[in-house]
Each structure stands twice: as C-alpha cells, then as structure tokens.
Design a protein around this motif. Structure first.
Motif, mmCIF file in Angstrom:
data_model
loop_
_atom_site.group_PDB
_atom_site.id
_atom_site.type_symbol
_atom_site.label_atom_id
_atom_site.label_comp_id
_atom_site.label_asym_id
_atom_site.label_seq_id
_atom_site.Cartn_x
_atom_site.Cartn_y
_atom_site.Cartn_z
ATOM 1 N N GLU A 30 0.068 -1.124 -0.108
ATOM 2 C CA GLU A 30 -0.111 -0.081 -0.487
ATOM 3 C C GLU A 30 0.894 1.739 -0.457
ATOM 4 O O GLU A 30 0.390 1.816 -0.919
ATOM 5 N N ILE A 31 1.809 1.201 0.500
ATOM 6 C CA ILE A 31 2.790 2.727 0.822
ATOM 7 C C ILE A 31 3.284 2.663 -0.641
ATOM 8 O O ILE A 31 3.679 3.424 -1.227
ATOM 9 N N ALA A 32 3.938 1.383 -0.849
ATOM 10 C CA ALA A 32 4.692 2.133 -2.560
ATOM 11 C C ALA A 32 4.049 2.328 -3.733
ATOM 12 O O ALA A 32 4.550 3.003 -4.236
ATOM 13 N N GLU A 33 2.942 1.900 -4.011
ATOM 14 C CA GLU A 33 1.805 2.276 -4.879
ATOM 15 C C GLU A 33 1.594 3.286 -4.656
ATOM 16 O O GLU A 33 0.762 4.240 -5.419
ATOM 17 N N ALA A 34 1.312 4.254 -3.304
ATOM 18 C CA ALA A 34 0.618 5.446 -2.988
ATOM 19 C C ALA A 34 2.013 6.563 -3.495
ATOM 20 O O ALA A 34 1.803 7.591 -3.707
ATOM 21 N N GLN A 35 2.775 5.983 -3.589
ATOM 22 C CA GLN A 35 4.575 6.693 -4.201
ATOM 23 C C GLN A 35 3.689 7.254 -5.987
ATOM 24 O O GLN A 35 3.192 6.543 -6.538
ATOM 25 N N GLU B 254 12.160 -7.005 1.327
ATOM 26 C CA GLU B 254 11.958 -5.789 0.402
ATOM 27 C C GLU B 254 10.768 -5.196 -1.310
ATOM 28 O O GLU B 254 9.930 -5.958 -0.921
ATOM 29 N N ILE B 255 11.112 -4.638 -0.828
ATOM 30 C CA ILE B 255 10.239 -3.046 -1.396
ATOM 31 C C ILE B 255 10.867 -3.130 -2.942
ATOM 32 O O ILE B 255 11.793 -2.402 -2.866
ATOM 33 N N ARG B 256 10.278 -3.616 -3.241
ATOM 34 C CA ARG B 256 11.017 -3.268 -5.245
ATOM 35 C C ARG B 256 10.026 -2.492 -6.426
ATOM 36 O O ARG B 256 8.833 -2.886 -6.533
ATOM 37 N N ALA B 257 10.688 -1.767 -6.711
ATOM 38 C CA ALA B 257 9.810 -0.057 -7.594
ATOM 39 C C ALA B 257 10.739 0.004 -8.480
ATOM 40 O O ALA B 257 11.314 0.583 -8.280
ATOM 41 N N ILE B 258 10.186 0.705 -9.392
ATOM 42 C CA ILE B 258 10.745 1.136 -11.089
ATOM 43 C C ILE B 258 10.012 2.421 -10.654
ATOM 44 O O ILE B 258 8.975 2.984 -10.773
ATOM 45 N N LEU B 259 10.559 3.614 -10.411
ATOM 46 C CA LEU B 259 10.749 4.822 -10.872
ATOM 47 C C LEU B 259 10.426 5.386 -12.065
ATOM 48 O O LEU B 259 11.920 5.116 -13.251
ATOM 49 N N SER B 260 10.022 6.677 -12.686
ATOM 50 C CA SER B 260 9.846 7.591 -13.913
ATOM 51 C C SER B 260 10.489 7.846 -13.821
ATOM 52 O O SER B 260 11.016 8.464 -15.210
ATOM 53 N N ASP B 261 11.832 8.868 -12.850
ATOM 54 C CA ASP B 261 12.731 9.765 -12.503
ATOM 55 C C ASP B 261 13.780 8.979 -11.553
ATOM 56 O O ASP B 261 13.483 9.207 -11.189
ATOM 57 N N VAL B 262 14.582 8.690 -11.753
ATOM 58 C CA VAL B 262 16.046 7.709 -10.782
ATOM 59 C C VAL B 262 16.445 9.027 -10.270
ATOM 60 O O VAL B 262 16.907 8.362 -9.187
ATOM 61 N N LEU C 297 5.886 8.794 -8.106
ATOM 62 C CA LEU C 297 7.115 8.298 -8.620
ATOM 63 C C LEU C 297 6.882 7.352 -9.281
ATOM 64 O O LEU C 297 7.887 6.637 -10.138
ATOM 65 N N VAL C 298 6.293 5.794 -8.218
ATOM 66 C CA VAL C 298 6.142 4.530 -8.072
ATOM 67 C C VAL C 298 5.529 4.263 -9.971
ATOM 68 O O VAL C 298 4.230 4.454 -9.917
ATOM 69 N N MET C 299 6.035 3.363 -9.990
ATOM 70 C CA MET C 299 5.375 3.390 -11.863
ATOM 71 C C MET C 299 3.992 2.140 -11.636
ATOM 72 O O MET C 299 4.356 1.224 -11.085
ATOM 73 N N VAL C 300 3.227 2.649 -12.391
ATOM 74 C CA VAL C 300 2.306 1.042 -12.346
ATOM 75 C C VAL C 300 2.541 -0.253 -13.467
ATOM 76 O O VAL C 300 2.148 -1.207 -13.080
ATOM 77 N N ASP C 301 2.896 0.985 -14.122
ATOM 78 C CA ASP C 301 2.912 -0.710 -15.521
ATOM 79 C C ASP C 301 4.613 -0.350 -15.884
ATOM 80 O O ASP C 301 4.843 0.819 -16.301
ATOM 81 N N PRO C 302 5.527 -1.483 -14.978
ATOM 82 C CA PRO C 302 5.579 -2.880 -14.593
ATOM 83 C C PRO C 302 5.207 -1.966 -11.989
ATOM 84 O O PRO C 302 6.084 -0.887 -12.194
ATOM 85 N N ALA C 303 4.063 -2.562 -11.912
ATOM 86 C CA ALA C 303 3.799 -2.718 -10.516
ATOM 87 C C ALA C 303 4.890 -2.490 -9.820
ATOM 88 O O ALA C 303 5.800 -3.509 -10.031
ATOM 89 N N PRO C 304 5.190 -2.512 -8.600
ATOM 90 C CA PRO C 304 5.913 -2.465 -7.140
ATOM 91 C C PRO C 304 5.602 -3.576 -6.761
ATOM 92 O O PRO C 304 4.158 -4.822 -6.857
ATOM 93 N N SER C 305 6.034 -4.085 -6.250
ATOM 94 C CA SER C 305 6.257 -5.538 -5.550
ATOM 95 C C SER C 305 7.210 -5.446 -4.028
ATOM 96 O O SER C 305 7.904 -4.485 -3.941
ATOM 97 N N VAL C 306 6.190 -6.659 -3.547
ATOM 98 C CA VAL C 306 6.899 -6.916 -1.980
ATOM 99 C C VAL C 306 7.109 -8.297 -1.639
ATOM 100 O O VAL C 306 6.251 -8.481 -2.548
ATOM 101 N N GLN C 307 8.765 -8.847 -1.683
ATOM 102 C CA GLN C 307 8.593 -9.477 -1.623
ATOM 103 C C GLN C 307 9.847 -10.006 0.028
ATOM 104 O O GLN C 307 9.832 -9.092 0.585
ATOM 105 N N PHE C 308 8.947 -11.673 0.673
ATOM 106 C CA PHE C 308 9.404 -11.863 1.150
ATOM 107 C C PHE C 308 10.542 -12.592 1.203
ATOM 108 O O PHE C 308 10.700 -13.800 0.775
ATOM 109 N N VAL C 309 11.657 -12.691 2.190
ATOM 110 C CA VAL C 309 13.311 -13.115 0.720
ATOM 111 C C VAL C 309 13.607 -13.704 1.751
ATOM 112 O O VAL C 309 13.951 -14.481 1.582
#
Length: 807
Positions: free
Chosen positions: A691-696, A720-728, A698-710
């Motif tokens: 929920e926190i990652a999707e609310a940002q 781990e929160i893994r997200a693609i930013l539109s402007d690094v 600059l976080v891109m919707v496609d590909p969507a962010p993901s949360v992994q239990f590592v």
C-alpha cells in the motif's frame, strides 16, 4: 539572419586575409623593382675602400660614409627580387618536364630542346638578381669594416691613460684652462657691448627680453613649488579612485614648468645679442642642465614619496630623495663643464681634461655610493612571491650602483678618466631610466585598475606585470644609447631582426610572424563565430540530441582551429616541407612523452562520436557517482551529489566499466529492505508495504511495484520493496518518503522493527573484582568394587594427595 551575415562576412575576410597580408607585408613583390646603377655603386664602393685604407677620416665622416652605403644596401636588397615572378614560372615549367636527365634515362629530343631553352631563359632572368646579391655582399662587408673601425677607435679612446689628476703637477694645466675660459667670456661680453649694432639690438628687443625674464622667473622660481603642492593635495586631500592618476599628471609640471621657464631665459639671453662662442655654448646647455636637475627632483619625489598608495623604495626616503637631488645637480654641472671646454681652441691637453673631469666623477661617486646603500632592502622574514622578487631586483641595482661608485673614482684617480666617465654617468642615466620605467608601470597600473574596476587588488594582477615587462623591453634601446651604443648599431640590429632567420629554404621574419598571428586570430574568430551560430541558431532547430549538438559544435571548433593554423602558416609564406623532417623527429619523442594525453584526446573524440554518455547523464565510474556536466577532448567533468567536481580522463570512460543510469531513459529501480520481528503477521506486513509503495507518485504502475518476503534473518523476518521509478534522479527522495511512512504505519499497527541483541557471559568475574573465589571441596570418591582377592575392578586409582578439578 544577422548572425549568418556576420558569419559570411567573417569567412570572406578570412579568405581574403592571406592576399591582403602578402600585399602589405611584401610590397616589393607586387611591383616591378628597378635595377640600380652599378657604375655609381662601383664608384661608391671604391671610395669607401680607399677611405678605410687611408684611415684618416674622422668618426663623423665614417658615419656619413656608412649611411650612404646603407642606402645602397637597401636598394641592392630590393634588386635581388628582380624578375622573381618570371623566375618562379620558369622553374615550374622546368619541373613540369620531369626529373633531370641522366645517362641511363636521357630526355627525348623535343624535351631536351625545350629544357635547354627554358634553362637559358632562366639564366638570363637570374643574372640581375645574382649581380645584386654579389653587390649586396660587398656592401655588407664595407658596413662591417666601418663599424669595426669606429668601435676600435672608441675602445682606444676609452682605454687611454691620461695624467693622473691626483698629481699636483697637473693642477696648473686645469687652472690655466679656467683662467683662459673666464678671460674668453669677459672678452666676448666686452666685445658685444662695445659693438653699437648689438647695443641697438639689445635696445630694440628690451620689451621682449623683460617679458621673457618675467615668465622665466615665475616658472622657475614659483612653478615647481606650486605643482608639488597641487600633487600633495591630490594625494592626501581628495578621496577618489583616480587620485593617483590625476596626481601623476599634475606632477609632470614639477619638471616641465621650470624647464619651460629655462627656455624663456635662454630666449631672453639670445634676444640681447650679447653672447659669443663660449658663452653661447653655456647658454645652449642651460635647458639640458635644467631638465636633468628638475627631472631628478621629480623622479625622487615620486619614488621616495612617503604619502600615497605606493610604498617608498627605501625606509629612509628623505635621505634618498636628498641624495637624488644632489646627483641631479652634479649631473647638470657636468653638462656645463662639457659645454665650457667644448669650444676651447686649441683643444685641451690630456692633463687639463683629467683635472677638469675627475672632481665631478668623485663627487657623484660618493652620492651614488650612499644612494646604492639606501636602495638595498634589508632581508625580511616571510617575504615571498612578488615582494621577494622586487627586493631581489632592488638589491641587485643597489649593489651594482655601489660597485660602480667605488670603481669609477679609482679609475679617474689612476688616469683612466675616459673610462671613469663612460662608467659613472651612464650609471646615473640608467638609474633615472629605471625610475621612469617604474613610474610608468605604476601609472599604467592605476589606469588598468580604474578602467577595469579592480581596486587596490588590481596592482597584483597579471596585466601590470606584463605592462612592466613590455616597458622594460621597449627601454632596451634607450639603455643601449645611454651606455654608448650608436644609432647606427641600433638600426643595424633592427635590420637584422627584420630580415629574420633562415631555416632551410624558409625565412622566419617579424613580418611573417605578424602575418601568421593576424591570419590565425581571424581564423579563430571565424571558428568561434561559426560555433556560436551553430549552438544558438542552427542546431536548436533540428531534432538532434543535445549530445550530438555538442559533438558537432566541438568538432567544428577543432577543425576550424586546425584549418586556421594551416592557412596562417601558408599565408605567412612558411614552407612546411623544410620542417617536415624536424617535425617528424620531434613527434617521436613527443609521442612517448604525451602518449597519455593523446590517448585521452582520441578517447574524447570517440566519446563525442559514439556518445555512450552525454551531458546530464547520471553515471558511475571508478567508484565515483554523479552527473556529467561537460565533456572535453581530454577529460570529462562529473558533479557528485555532494557538489564536488571530479575530472575523469576520457581513457577511463572508454576502456573502463561505466554505469550509466540515465542513458536511454530516466527510469530506474528502487529496492528498500525492511525487517520485522519474529511472530509478526507476514501477510499483514506485505499488504502494508504494498500500500505504501503504490501510493508514491513517482512509482510506475507498469511494471507495478512488488513486496517480497525474502528470508528468515538472524534477528528479523526480511522483506524487500521493489519499485520502478519514472525519474531515477529522485531516488533518494522517494526512498526517504517510503521509510517515513513505514515507520508511521508500523507504530500505528504495533509492528516491531527488531534490532540485534546479544547476551554476554563473563567466564572469570573474580579477575575483574580482584577477589579470589573459594575453591569448592571435591565430593568423596565412591568405594571401588573389589575382587575376591581385593583388587580394584574399576581401573581408577585414588590418590589421597590429588585435588579435584574445578567444576
């Protein structure tokens, strides 16, 4: 359109400049040269040779003879280029026929006939030039012989040993000269007064004489003090940036005004008509003596001034100023002495000349000795840079002055009066010229500081230093004249310098160097103008990327500068083929010494062409992470996130590993590790983080962010929160915001973020407290089972003296 018009105009000037420079620098080649009259030259040359052989002509006659031969030499120099255009054409025609024939490969009959005709024509056209070359060599030899003869006479006169002026036996000769001179002056005055014509002239010119005398009295008696007071008032009473300049201009009146008054005095005396030969010589010497005296006062008042922005040259400024004024007075007396004995008939004896010259030499030597000691600065600790250099120069000047002031009077006393005069008076003149150079340098520095608004710091800039160097360079001919050089020597030196030096078949002259500089400057200006037009007007209207535009602009700059250099060299008439061997030999050594620079240069060209990185890219190279701010031919400028500049050689960017985060686009991945305590609901944690990652934003919707239990960590459950930013470029900002929200949500949901804990066990605590722990009593050993014969069946032997081990 205005830029394009300027560009076309500059290109036209650039193309036309070689022809213009060639036309104005070498006008002799553009017009037909007339052959000189060699019969007249033969007569002039024989006359000069006969005069040198007889060796009876005076130095004045030799100087006139030399001037005539110099004029012939100029004509002969121009005559060497007769038929130059036709000769060049014939040489090209002969070269077009192919290499010269040999026994193995003779020419065809037609070619051989044509080659012979062309060679005959070439020989006829070259004959006048060869005749001029031969005559020019003869003129050069005659000029050198005349110069050598005059220098030999000057050296003989300089080393002539006169009777010692310290010998009392020679004093009557000097006293006789004084008596005879005074009688001559009295006789001239009496004769002039007894002449009715002269008395009538005096009466007619009396109003003009009175006017001249009044003006002279005002200018000489009141002028210097008035101008000095005005100068002091400007330096101390006016608060303005230009006060030093105004004071310097006004202070010129301190010697200009009284010298002008002396000129009026001379006019009054000559208007009276009461002067004779010797008195006229003294009157004519009056302006020169006044100039020397008042100029010395003016120089001393500025160099040893306590007030003003510049520090005096010595700590004892008043004493130095006093000695400088006395030196000027003695030098003025020397001018009168020279004028007094010039018109003596017959000429003075050597004893009389020595007696008359030695006293003034000794007096000025004493004053120079003290002034030289005052000019030598004391060694100061911590003085460095420009101040230390100035102290070194002043120390050298002071030491040289002291040495001259000791040697000159010794020479005069021994009898080398001419050598003493040739040493002491040029030293005085050189000191005055050095002071004038220093004042001009200060004056130009003040103008520079005022024009460019540099303030007091402008005096330590590079421009004043260059101005001082230029003034010193321009004063070299004046120093040469002061120390006895002839004007003919200076003109000959300038002629040699103007002709330049020959390197192979190429002659490097000041005219060629000037043409090269002018053409290259114009080519450089055209190149910069073209770059400006491309950068601001042409390329922004295309679809090219910024990196491609910068590469094109840089390429045009390098090509333009290279072409400007080539055109400048050829336009100046420098033949590069004769320098090819030298350049090839130098290129080998230079290549070894500059191989790193060449490598970086080639790498810079590769970067500009391939464009693996561009300005504005975020890269990582050699452990340095930052944004590319500029790419030059040798290096690349990277600005790190802590706002420091890192200069990376281009070779490292081409041959090394470079990480470009924004090469194709600005997107980039963000990974944030998160750990929670054991026993926490992992599904809930995953949902909160998603929920926190999707609310940002600059976080891109496609590909969507993901949360992994590592992993199950040693102290926590790791996500781990893994997200693609539109402007690094905003990676750190997004990471900071996500961490803030994670902390706030975990506190609200009661989720614990664990931290590592460890239990410490101290094995020997008694060693820390200093108390020894009581040793426990060992338990009683069990009775061992025995055999029927009483032997121990356990195999354990009990030692009653042994102690038990600590538990």
């Amino acid at each position: 359109m205005q830029v394009l018009r300027l560009l076309l105009l500059a290109i036209g000037l650039f193309v036309a400049t070689p022809a213009l420079v060639t036309h104005y620098v070498t006008p002799a080649a553009a017009q037909e040269v007339q052959a000189p009259d060699y019969n007249e030259w033969e007569k002039q040359a024989k006359t000069a040779e006969q005069t040198l052989a007889d060796d009876r002509a005076s130095n004045t006659a030799l100087e006139q003879l030399r001037a005539d031969i110099v004029e012939w030499r100029t004509m002969l120099t121009a005559a060497q280029s007769i038929n130059a255009a036709q000769i060049e054409t014939l040489k090209n025609q002969i070269a077009a026929l192919g290499p010269a024939p040999t026994e193995e490969s003779p020419d065809a009959p037609e070619i051989a006939k044509r080659r012979a005709e062309l060679n005959d024509q070439l020989a006829k056209l070259q004959a006048p030039g060869l005749t001029a070359v031969e005559a020019h060599s003869r003129a050069e030899g005659l000029i050198r012989q005349i110069d050598a003869r005059i220098r030999a006479r000057q050296a003989t006169e300089l080393l002539r040993l006169s009777p010692s002026p310290a010998n009392p036996a020679n004093w009557p000769a000097g006293w006789a000269v004084l008596q005879q001179g005074m009688k001559t002056l009295s006789a001239e005055t009496t004769e002039a007064w007894s002449n009715p014509t002269r008395r009538s002239e005096l009466k007619n010119n009396l109003p003009a004489i009175v006017f001249y005398l009044l003006v002279a009295a005002v200018l000489v008696l009141r002028g210097p003090g008035f101008m000095e007071r005005m100068t002091t008032r400007l330096l101390t009473g006016v608060s303005m940036r230009a006060r030093n300049i105004a004071a310097a201009l006004v202070s010129l009146g301190q010697f200009v005004v009284p010298v002008l008054g002396t000129v009026f005095l001379v006019l009054a005396i000559k208007a009276s008509g009461m002067t004779g030969i010797r008195s006229g010589a003294l009157v004519n010497a009056l302006p020169g003596a006044a100039f020397v005296f008042f100029f010395a006062r003016w120089i001393a008042s500025w160099l040893f001034r306590i007030e003003g922005s510049y520090a005096p040259l010595t700590e004892r400024a008043s004493e130095a100023r006093f000695h400088s004024n006395l030196i000027g007075l003695v030098m003025a007396a020397e001018i009168f002495r020279t004028a007094f004995i010039t018109e003596v008939r017959p000429p003075l004896s050597m004893a009389a000349q020595a007696v008359w010259a030695a006293p003034l030499v000794c007096i000025v030597a004493v004053l120079l000795f003290r002034l030289g000691m005052l000019l030598r600065p004391r060694p100061s600790e911590g003085a460095g840079g420009a101040k230390e250099f100035r102290n070194t120069i002043m120390r050298l000047i002071g030491t040289a002055t002291v040495v001259v002031s000791v040697v000159a009077p010794l020479l005069a006393v021994v009898g080398y009066v001419a050598a003493a005069n040739a040493l002491i008076w040029p030293t005085v003149g050189s000191l005055g010229l050095i002071g004038l150079i220093l004042l001009l340098q200060r004056f130009s520095t003040d103008i520079y500081a005022l024009a460019f608004r540099k303030g007091e710091d402008g005096r330590e800039a590079l421009a004043p230093v260059l101005i001082g160097f230029l003034l010193t360079l321009l004063a070299v001919p004046l120093f040469a004249l002061i120390w006895g050089a002839r004007t003919a020597d200076l003109s000959e030196t300038w002629t040699r310098f103007s002709e330049g030096v020959s390197i192979g078949e190429t002659r490097i002259s000041p005219a060629a160097i000037l043409a090269l500089i002018v053409i290259f400057i114009l080519g450089y200006a055209v190149t910069r103008l073209a770059q400006s037009a491309l950068r601001s007007t042409i390329l922004p209207r295309t679809d090219l990327e910024k990196g491609v535009q910068n590469a094109i602009v840089s390429g045009v700059g390098y090509v333009g500068i290279f072409l400007a250099a080539i055109v400048a060299i050829t336009g100046a008439g420098i033949d590069m083929s004769s320098l090819a061997i030298v350049a090839g030999a130098l290129s080998v050594g230079i290549g070894f010494g500059l191989q790193n620079i060449v490598s970086n240069f080639v790498s810079g060209i590769i970067l500009l062409i391939e464009r693996p990185i561009s300005e504005g890219d975020m890269i990582e190279v050699n452990g340095q992470f930052g944004t590319v701010r500029g790419i030059s031919v040798r290096s690349t400028w990277i600005e790190t996130f802590d706002r420091t500049d890192v200069i990376v050689p281009n070779a490292d960017l081409v041959s090394g590993v470079v990480t470009n985060l924004t090469r194709t686009n600005l997107t980039g991945r963000l990974i944030i590790p998160v750990g929670v305590a054991y026993g926490t609901d992992t599904r809930k944690v995953q949902a909160i983080l998603m929920e926190i990652a999707e609310a940002q934003p600059l976080v891109m919707v496609d590909p969507a962010p993901s949360v992994q239990f590592v992993a199950f960590g040693a102290d926590s459950l790791n996500f781990e929160i893994r997200a693609i930013l539109s402007d690094v470029n905003f990676k750190l900002d997004v990471q900071t915001e996500i961490l803030h929200q994670i902390n706030e949500r975990f506190i609200a949901e009661g989720i614990e973020i664990p931290f590592a804990q460890r239990d410490l066990w101290i094995r020997n605590p008694e060693d820390l407290t200093g108390r020894k722990r009581a040793r426990p009593k060992p338990p009683a050993a069990p009775e061992p089972s025995r055999d029927h014969d009483g032997s121990d069946l356990s195999g354990v032997h009990n030692d009653p003296d042994a102690e038990g081990d600590d538990a």
